[in-house]
Write an enzyme that holds these catalytic residues in place. Structure first.
Site, PDB file in Angstrom:
ATOM      1  N   CYS A 383      27.012  31.729  -6.504  1.00 12.19           N
ATOM      2  CA  CYS A 383      26.259  30.485  -6.697  1.00 12.19           C
ATOM      3  C   CYS A 383      24.843  30.617  -6.129  1.00 12.19           C
ATOM      4  O   CYS A 383      24.038  31.324  -6.723  1.00 12.19           O
ATOM      5  CB  CYS A 383      27.025  29.296  -6.129  1.00 12.19           C
ATOM      6  SG  CYS A 383      26.570  27.776  -6.960  1.00 12.19           S
ATOM      7  N   HIS A 509      32.068  29.702  -8.770  1.00  9.58           N
ATOM      8  CA  HIS A 509      32.752  30.014  -7.508  1.00  9.58           C
ATOM      9  C   HIS A 509      34.111  30.653  -7.785  1.00  9.58           C
ATOM     10  O   HIS A 509      35.127  29.949  -7.872  1.00  9.58           O
ATOM     11  CB  HIS A 509      32.976  28.730  -6.708  1.00  9.58           C
ATOM     12  CG  HIS A 509      31.733  28.128  -6.185  1.00  9.58           C
ATOM     13  ND1 HIS A 509      31.300  28.293  -4.890  1.00  9.58           N
ATOM     14  CD2 HIS A 509      30.808  27.352  -6.792  1.00  9.58           C
ATOM     15  CE1 HIS A 509      30.168  27.646  -4.716  1.00  9.58           C
ATOM     16  NE2 HIS A 509      29.835  27.063  -5.852  1.00  9.58           N
ATOM     17  N   GLU A 511      35.971  32.160  -5.839  1.00 11.51           N
ATOM     18  CA  GLU A 511      36.883  32.029  -4.693  1.00 11.51           C
ATOM     19  C   GLU A 511      37.870  30.876  -4.835  1.00 11.51           C
ATOM     20  O   GLU A 511      38.967  30.909  -4.278  1.00 11.51           O
ATOM     21  CB  GLU A 511      36.091  31.902  -3.381  1.00 11.51           C
ATOM     22  CG  GLU A 511      35.303  30.613  -3.180  1.00 11.51           C
ATOM     23  CD  GLU A 511      33.908  30.615  -3.806  1.00 11.51           C
ATOM     24  OE1 GLU A 511      33.665  31.433  -4.730  1.00 11.51           O
ATOM     25  OE2 GLU A 511      33.066  29.789  -3.394  1.00 11.51           O
TER      26      GLU A 511
HETATM   27  N1  GLN Z   1      21.967  24.913  -4.119  1.00 13.70           N
HETATM   28  C1  GLN Z   1      22.280  25.566  -5.359  1.00 13.70           C
HETATM   29  C2  GLN Z   1      22.410  24.582  -6.501  1.00 13.70           C
HETATM   30  O1  GLN Z   1      22.646  23.415  -6.281  1.00 13.70           O
HETATM   31  C3  GLN Z   1      23.545  26.394  -5.222  1.00 13.70           C
HETATM   32  C4  GLN Z   1      24.769  25.595  -4.943  1.00 13.70           C
HETATM   33  C5  GLN Z   1      25.911  26.404  -4.400  1.00 13.70           C
HETATM   34  O2  GLN Z   1      25.725  27.509  -3.899  1.00 13.70           O
HETATM   35  N2  GLN Z   1      27.108  25.847  -4.451  1.00 13.70           N
HETATM   36  O3  GLN Z   1      22.283  24.956  -7.632  1.00 13.70           O
END
Ligand code: GLN
Length: 539
Positions: A383, A509, A511
């Protein structure tokens, strides 16, 4: 099918591991052939934990249907290998929101709206909603917080009513307490447990089973004493010793016959003996690794045990098929700079850059990614970690020195990571990110394709910003491959560098979808690459 309900409450202190006990019981029941789900009721006012920072609440877990939830739901999925949903986590905030919306619509027909019956009815609705799906024979509802807290009162009252309404044979309560060891006296003390049960009784609820967390063996005499003071039979006093790993707990609970006492109490058949063969195989391999790899986890909440819970567990799962123990070394991204990078990350066999929000610690993440890219250290960016990989590539390969994410610098000339179109009109912060499962199409003949072994995947998301497709051809020209794309929106989901043995950034994600039964392909692939890296060095 009539559903049976098990409520799990906690006493004496928080952090006793109600989530793990609930998940372990569910595992045992599942392994006897019962269909089970677990739900968490959280007594705080936030509508969901999505607006809580990791210092407050640890990791925010995300379900397929886009619920931002308590991290216990991660344990439920990891143990049961069954997905959870919005209905599996409800907070006081959500309960009140629903009741207040009904009041505004006039649904209460002029009645005074009160905690009893309206809030307690709504709590009960949230529980029966899962039971009424007809999918589950048993619903386990874990009640967050500690008995005696002001916030917990309506929940305990709802449990009392629930048992009255659904019948003694269909509803039971398991109370988890602490039996502390007083070193100076050399004794385990049962008094806090007695008091905690009295508190529960004073609220109209007699627990059916006590699970006692303890650092030392609870002898038969102590069990008898607890049973006598708490109106229970001795076999309903279950010892829960500290375990080496959370994955031992189902087996420890089986030894204590927790599942048998539960089934007996609910007048359910024992059915078959739990078939825990695969679970035991997993544990045997986990405890007898052939080698150890060191994985560097770079993030800004690394000092918190729970901030990256699902990543840590996904690594544990991925170690097993690789017959590998994972030594996770955490690096605070604010402490990484150009001078110390080699010293800090020089000894790891793979680097993960964690998800996150905001500018703090960004520079260290980018330095870590540059190091991984240039030194061909296996790398997985998750992410924000993927977004940082794009920024790093733009700055250091394309030479766009001020390349950034719009989140970090809204004035940059090169927003290689930009605010998603549908996010531009968003005002409320709660529940408005791109959340939950989205499809991703994988390009053949890429690392992602080799790892997943297929072209259509679905992964869970939680972000507001995205790769800016205006930079796609420029980056492709310089060697970055966009190996995963959302087929509907064209959003970039996976980036990789073919010149590198293992360099992957994923906007989602992975995970959240790793379980004991199904370790996630990306983490398995990363560990495999780390093992290769280690063997190449030692060869
Ligand atoms: N801050 C970034 C976004 O909102 C990544 C979010 C995250 O890592 N869950 O796109």
């Amino acid at each position: 099918m009539s559903t049976k309900y098990i409520f799990v409450t906690g006493g004496v202190t928080s952090s006793l591991g109600k989530g793990i006990i609930s998940a372990s019981l569910a595992k045992l029941l599942q392994s006897r052939g019962y269909s089970v789900t677990i739900q968490k009721l959280d007594p705080y006012i936030n509508v969901d934990p999505g607006t809580l920072n990791p210092y407050e609440h640890g990791e925010c877990y995300v379900t397929d249907d886009g619920a931002e939830t308590d991290l216990d739901l991660g344990h439920y999925e990891r143990f049961l290998n069954v997905p959870t949903s919005q209905a599996n986590n409800v907070t006081t905030g959500r309960i009140y929101q629903t009741v207040i919306e009904k009041e505004r619509r006039g649904d209460y027909l002029g009645k005074t709206v009160q905690i009893i019956p309206h809030i307690t009815d709504e709590i009960k609705n949230c529980v029966t909603k899962l039971g009424n799906t007809g999918i589950y024979e048993i619903v386990i509802t874990e009640i967050g917080g500690t008995v005696g807290d002001i916030e917990s009162l309506p929940y305990i009252e709802a449990v009392r009513q629930f048992r009255y309404e659904y019948g003694f044979d269909n509803v039971m309560v398991i109370h988890l307490t602490l039996v502390p060891y007083l070193k100076a006296a050399g004794e385990l003390k049962t008094k806090p447990t007695q008091h905690s049960v009295k508190t529960l009784q004073s609220q109209g609820v007699q627990p059916d089973i006590l699970v006692c967390r303890t650092e030392h063996e609870l002898g038969i005499e102590q069990k008898k004493k607890i049973a006598l003071f708490c109106n229970l039979s001795e076999n309903a006093v279950i010892e829960s010793r500290d375990a080496d790993t959370i994955y031992d707990v189902p087996l420890l609970m089986k030894e204590e016959k927790l599942d048998q006492v539960v089934l007996d109490r609910l007048k359910l058949q024992l059915r078959e003996e739990p078939s825990l063969r695969k679970w035991k195989d997993f544990l045997t391999k986990f405890k007898n690794p052939k080698r150890t790899v060191k994985i560097g986890l770079v993030g800004k909440y690394v000092e918190l045990q729970d901030a990256y819970k699902s990543i840590l567990e996904a690594l544990v799962h991925a170690g097993v098929p690789n017959e590998c123990a994972i030594d996770i070394v955490s690096y605070h991204s604010e402490e990484i700079d150009e001078e110390n990078i080699e010293k800090q990350l020089g000894s790891v066999q793979a680097i993960i850059v964690a998800p996150g929000f905001g500018r703090r610690g960004l520079a260290g993440k980018i330095i870590a990614i540059k190091y991984a890219r240039e030194n061909k250290v296996p790398f997985l960016g998750i992410c924000l970690g993927m977004q940082c990989a794009v920024i790093e590539f733009a700055r250091n390969v394309l030479n766009l020195k001020d390349a950034n994410s719009y989140e970090m610098d809204s004035k940059t000339d090169h927003a290689v990571i930009d605010l998603m179109e549908e996010q531009k009109s968003v005002i409320d912060m709660g529940g408005t990110m791109r959340l939950g499962a989205y499809e991703c199409e994988i390009q053949p003949q890429t690392l992602a394709h080799r790892i997943y072994g297929r072209t259509d995947i679905s992964e869970r998301h939680r972000h507001r910003f995205e790769f800016n497709n205006e930079y796609k051809s420029q980056m492709e020209g310089a060697g970055m491959v966009f190996s995963g794309i959302n087929p509907k929106s064209g959003l970039v989901e996976i980036v990789e560098l073919p010149e590198h043995p293992f360099f992957l950034g994923v906007q989602f994600h992975p995970e959240y979808k790793s379980t004991v039964a199904n370790p996630h392909a990306l983490f398995k692939g990363l560990i495999e690459a780390a093992v290769n890296e280690m063997e190449a060095v030692t060869a």
